[in-house]
Design an enzyme around this catalytic site. Structure first.
Site, short mmCIF file in Angstrom:
data_model
loop_
_atom_site.label_atom_id
_atom_site.label_comp_id
_atom_site.label_asym_id
_atom_site.label_seq_id
_atom_site.Cartn_x
_atom_site.Cartn_y
_atom_site.Cartn_z
N LYS A 291 0.64 -1.16 -0.12
CA LYS A 291 0.03 -0.04 -0.02
C LYS A 291 0.73 1.32 0.00
O LYS A 291 0.74 2.03 -0.99
CB LYS A 291 -0.89 -0.20 1.41
CG LYS A 291 -1.56 1.42 1.49
CD LYS A 291 -2.49 1.36 2.75
CE LYS A 291 -1.67 1.62 3.92
NZ LYS A 291 -1.21 3.04 4.28
N ASP B 118 -4.55 12.53 12.68
CA ASP B 118 -5.34 11.50 12.70
C ASP B 118 -5.24 10.66 13.80
O ASP B 118 -4.59 11.11 14.86
CB ASP B 118 -5.03 10.72 11.40
CG ASP B 118 -3.71 10.26 11.11
OD1 ASP B 118 -3.05 9.90 12.30
OD2 ASP B 118 -3.20 9.90 10.08
N1 EPU Z 1 6.69 14.14 10.55
C1 EPU Z 1 7.02 15.62 10.79
N2 EPU Z 1 7.03 16.71 9.85
C2 EPU Z 1 6.92 16.06 8.47
C3 EPU Z 1 6.94 14.69 8.20
C4 EPU Z 1 6.63 13.95 9.24
O1 EPU Z 1 6.84 16.08 12.12
O2 EPU Z 1 7.11 17.07 7.67
C5 EPU Z 1 6.73 13.26 11.70
C6 EPU Z 1 5.43 12.56 11.76
O3 EPU Z 1 4.42 13.61 12.46
C7 EPU Z 1 5.75 11.46 12.32
C8 EPU Z 1 7.26 10.82 12.03
O4 EPU Z 1 7.67 12.43 11.72
O5 EPU Z 1 5.55 11.50 13.91
C9 EPU Z 1 6.97 10.05 10.78
O6 EPU Z 1 6.29 10.50 9.71
P1 EPU Z 1 6.80 9.86 8.21
O7 EPU Z 1 6.72 11.19 7.46
O8 EPU Z 1 7.96 9.09 8.13
O9 EPU Z 1 5.56 9.02 7.90
P2 EPU Z 1 4.32 9.14 6.74
O10 EPU Z 1 4.94 9.50 5.45
O11 EPU Z 1 3.39 10.15 7.44
C10 EPU Z 1 4.39 6.56 6.10
C11 EPU Z 1 3.38 5.43 6.05
C12 EPU Z 1 3.06 5.15 7.59
C13 EPU Z 1 4.05 4.72 8.42
C14 EPU Z 1 4.99 5.71 8.41
C15 EPU Z 1 6.35 5.32 9.09
C16 EPU Z 1 2.44 6.05 4.02
C17 EPU Z 1 1.28 6.52 3.26
N3 EPU Z 1 2.19 6.01 5.31
O12 EPU Z 1 3.66 7.66 6.66
O13 EPU Z 1 2.02 4.10 7.38
O14 EPU Z 1 3.62 4.25 9.45
O15 EPU Z 1 5.56 6.22 7.07
O16 EPU Z 1 6.84 4.31 8.58
O17 EPU Z 1 3.08 5.78 3.51
C18 EPU Z 1 0.26 2.72 7.85
O18 EPU Z 1 0.43 1.91 6.75
O19 EPU Z 1 -0.59 2.23 8.74
C19 EPU Z 1 0.80 4.04 8.31
C20 EPU Z 1 0.41 4.89 8.99
#
Ligand code: EPU
Length: 429
Positions: A22, A118
């Site tokens: 996904k 969320d």
């Molecule tokens: N964060 C910030 N600022 C930013 C970006 C991220 O503070 O500009 C923080 C977030 O708030 C969080 C942490 O950094 O606390 C990690 O966020 P990241 O950007 O790595 O995650 P994401 O891209 O929002 C993706 C997956 C998540 C998965 C995480 C970590 C997708 C659509 N989602 O989220 O998947 O947990 O990486 O591996 O790719 C799931 O599939 O159930 C899911 C939540």
């Protein structure tokens, strides 16, 4: 709205196939927007989020055909795209933000609804936006939308991420591939899904070095061409099946999966007493006895995946011993534990630590899924709880698990999809 009814007790035994990830395919659909013409993506899971992303890129101007049985997406991208991603879709799925990079790269402007928080945490966008600003974009936010514009072509920049964010790494990659000059993203995320996105971009003509490392060096090219790409297997779905085998003291072959993407998780299952054997197209997990408790600390890849933390809490809830689970990525990812406690689990939360005391047995009850992985964890717990468990709000699980109920049934679980009963869930706060 649907619910799952589970009668616990049966071990999972047999073989299951895993489709594409996904968290890769949703971004690959956004990547397709970077090149005019037809891009084909194969090994696509039939999950709700793919439909939501299909609607979003459709509104931006692409034509999307999804052959669900074949797991194939054909995406036709026109010369002109729309610039706006509306709140009604972004709020359903945070991954909508991944159209930001392609839109600013192709149009020089993007108007994206802010996703907000969320169930698992607040989830900022500061690193996405600061990186784009370093590349010459102007970013403002108004009326719940972020407006990014770069009337001149984006230019290469040296970007150091405060944290190896998956989403920020992806946004910056997609913006950098057609920027003027070289972009270096340091402290980049290294997840297999990022590697998958890099591979597809390279097949489209992008210049990316350091793939799979924390320093990505992107040499901008004037334009990309469409391609055909096979999505990397979903390591979180594979890991969920692995925990399913262990928690039910079963024996499951997980095919079309990459065991090396799950090294730490499978190591933890071995420490819990499982026998794990690997072949080139997947791996087998067998558990002959009650599992032993295992401590978990979530970290960015190659650390232990936060997306498997809820499933391992379920495992620890029925294991022999006491374990400490530490969540380092999302501040609210323990919220679902209250539901697990309704099934009889003994879990105490202290900040970002959960202390889990394994119980001999759980006891079935109505519970509510709050997000995808929490939902998977509750289903796993239901499989070993005495009596009947009703998991409601399963649309969360449908977002990320392809063919979940038929696969569980084939493996011997007593589970079915039903309409949510009037008294089927606990009240939401
Ligand atoms: N964060 C910030 N600022 C930013 C970006 C991220 O503070 O500009 C923080 C977030 O708030 C969080 C942490 O950094 O606390 C990690 O966020 P990241 O950007 O790595 O995650 P994401 O891209 O929002 C993706 C997956 C998540 C998965 C995480 C970590 C997708 C659509 N989602 O989220 O998947 O947990 O990486 O591996 O790719 C799931 O599939 O159930 C899911 C939540």
């Amino acid at each position: 709205m649907d619910a799952f009814r589970i009668r616990g007790g049966a071990p999972l035994v047999g073989e299951v196939r895993v489709r594409g990830a996904k968290n890769s395919v949703l971004k690959l659909m956004a990547v397709a927007l970077l090149a005019e013409g037809r891009t084909t993506i194969t090994n696509v899971p039939d999950i709700m989020d793919v439909d939501t992303m299909g609607q979003l890129i459709g509104r931006l101007g692409a034509t999307v055909a999804f052959d669900r049985a074949a797991g194939r997406l054909d995406i036709d991208v026109p010369a002109e795209l729309e610039q706006r991603a509306d709140y009604d879709l972004v709020r359903q799925m945070r991954a909508s933000i991944s159209v930001l990079g392609p839109l600013i790269a192709r149009l020089g402007v993007a108007d994206i609804a802010l996703p907000g928080g969320d169930a698992i945490g607040s989830r900022g966008l500061d690193m996405h936006l600061a990186g784009l600003e370093l590349m010459g974009a102007k970013v403002t936010s108004q009326h719940g939308y972020v407006l990014a514009s770069a009337p001149e072509r984006l230019r290469g920049a040296n970007i150091w991420l405060d944290f190896p964010s998956v989403g920020a790494t992806e946004t910056l990659l997609m913006a950098a591939v057609t920027a003027d000059g070289t972009t270096v993203v340091d402290n980049a995320a290294r997840e297999p899904e990022i590697v998958d996105i890099c591979r597809m971009l390279v097949a489209m003509g992008a210049g990316i070095d350091g793939i799979g490392t924390s320093t990505l060096i992107v040499t901008g090219v004037p334009e990309l061409s469409p391609t055909t790409h096979h999505v990397v297997p979903d390591r979180i779905v594979a890991g969920t099946w692995a925990v399913g085998a262990a928690i039910t003291q079963g024996d499951v072959w997980i095919r079309d999966a990459v065991s090396s993407h799950l090294d730490i998780a499978l190591g933890k299952l071995t420490a819990a007493g499982a026998e794990v054997s690997t072949e080139s197209d997947g791996f087998r997990v067998r558990m002959g006895d009650r599992p032993a408790s295992v401590d978990i600390v979530t970290l960015p890849y190659p650390g232990f995946a936060t997306d498997l933390q809820p499933q391992f809490i379920a495992l620890n809830a029925v294991a022999g011993g006491v374990s400490m689970v530490t969540e380092n990525l999302f501040e609210s990812r323990f919220k679902f534990v209250n539901e697990l406690v309704r099934l009889g689990a003994d879990v105490r939360i202290e900040g970002h630590h959960a202390l889990v005391t394994g119980r001999e047995r759980l006891s079935g009850a109505p519970v509510v899924a709050t997000d995808i992985r929490a939902g998977a964890s509750l289903v796993l717990a239901g499989l070993v709880a005495e009596g009947e468990t009703i998991v409601s709000e399963v649309h969360h699980i449908d977002r990320g698990y392809d063919s979940f109920i038929p696969d569980l049934q084939r493996l011997g679980a007593d589970i079915e999809r039903i309409p949510t009963p009037a008294d089927g869930g606990s009240p939401l706060g």
